[in-house]
Scaffold this motif. Sequence first.
Motif, PDB file in Angstrom:
ATOM      1  N   GLY A 194       1.043  -1.300  -0.281  1.00 60.52           N
ATOM      2  CA  GLY A 194      -0.127  -0.396   0.040  1.00 60.52           C
ATOM      3  C   GLY A 194       0.564   1.430   0.332  1.00 60.52           C
ATOM      4  N   PHE A 195       0.339   2.250   0.183  1.00 60.79           N
ATOM      5  CA  PHE A 195       1.066   3.638   0.629  1.00 60.79           C
ATOM      6  C   PHE A 195       0.349   4.515   1.437  1.00 60.79           C
ATOM      7  N   LEU A 196       1.503   4.774   2.080  1.00 58.39           N
ATOM      8  CA  LEU A 196       1.366   5.794   2.743  1.00 58.39           C
ATOM      9  C   LEU A 196       0.577   7.550   2.930  1.00 58.39           C
ATOM     10  N   LEU A 197       0.454   8.097   3.807  1.00 60.47           N
ATOM     11  CA  LEU A 197      -0.613   9.582   3.117  1.00 60.47           C
ATOM     12  C   LEU A 197       0.729  10.832   2.374  1.00 60.47           C
ATOM     13  N   ASP A 198       1.612  10.481   2.070  1.00 58.07           N
ATOM     14  CA  ASP A 198       2.601  10.505   2.169  1.00 58.07           C
ATOM     15  C   ASP A 198       3.233  10.496   1.013  1.00 58.07           C
ATOM     16  N   GLY A 199       2.419   9.654  -0.016  1.00 55.18           N
ATOM     17  CA  GLY A 199       2.303   8.989  -1.763  1.00 55.18           C
ATOM     18  C   GLY A 199       3.766   8.530  -1.349  1.00 55.18           C
ATOM     19  N   PHE A 200       5.135   7.624  -0.333  1.00 59.09           N
ATOM     20  CA  PHE A 200       5.746   6.863  -0.711  1.00 59.09           C
ATOM     21  C   PHE A 200       4.916   5.565  -0.461  1.00 59.09           C
ATOM     22  N   PRO A 201       5.385   3.810  -1.129  1.00 58.60           N
ATOM     23  CA  PRO A 201       4.688   3.049  -0.607  1.00 58.60           C
ATOM     24  C   PRO A 201       5.123   2.181   0.186  1.00 58.60           C
ATOM     25  N   VAL A 202       4.543   1.509   0.735  1.00 60.52           N
ATOM     26  CA  VAL A 202       4.616   0.284   2.256  1.00 60.52           C
ATOM     27  C   VAL A 202       4.873  -0.978   1.865  1.00 60.52           C
ATOM     28  N   TYR A 203       6.205  -1.315   1.939  1.00 65.80           N
ATOM     29  CA  TYR A 203       6.091  -2.876   1.586  1.00 65.80           C
ATOM     30  C   TYR A 203       6.695  -3.722   3.082  1.00 65.80           C
TER      31      TYR A 203
END
Length: 260
Positions: A194-203
Amino acid sequence: MNRFQVFRALALTSGLLTFISCNNSDDSVNPTTTSTTTSVGDGVPDVYKKIYGASSITTDGTYVYIKTTGTPDHKSAYFPTSNSLYENFTGTTFGGNKFSKNPNSIASQNFTFKIPLSPKAATTHTATSLGAIGVSLNGVPFFNQYAGNNQPLTNEVLSFDQWWGHPAQTNEYHYHVEPLYLTTVKASKSALLGFLLDGFPVYGPEENSATISGSALDAYHGHTHATAEYPNGIYHYHITASDPYINGSGYYGTPGTVSR
């Protein structure tokens, strides 16, 4: 029928068969792409289409707007018993703890996640707040590492269901820790989640077939290098098995917003 007519008939038949073959594609939903019910607007990068739990994904060229109900696509003890996804659970949950159900239930929400289309490192890093800090592939929000009043999750983890999520008092289902359904059923331990609110992806909690430890990550719980979705490299967060789980000392980038 003369020779020309025979040839023309064969050509038409061959063309029809080719047309049928090319359009008889498999319409089954890939677990890492948007579902057939997701409305995707023009200009949305392919990576965001992996959020299969969204009802719509659009962009204005500056932000990506992801609309979801926040409802998980997996079973839970927190669904009403009349729901087909209800499943009783009496086992052990996250950290080997005995499950203790909280009094809340899962209810459909109306989230709009507004995140930067082209995330950048922030000059001043802001702390995450209680509530949704990002969105997972199945549309369920990510929450930070704190329970109400910014307390550790020590007691709250007892109420995580069989897939390590639970609903808040507002009946918003969410993940504070690894979304087990995504890492073990729909995707993998090393996948984009997914993604956090700052637009950076979560792995996930693994990289190159090895478990990621907090010591390998920075203060914001991430690092920068190439990934399958970003071959040129990008900053990204990793979920780990210990506090702070998803995010550390705030957002690496400048966060967008989430509304209901």
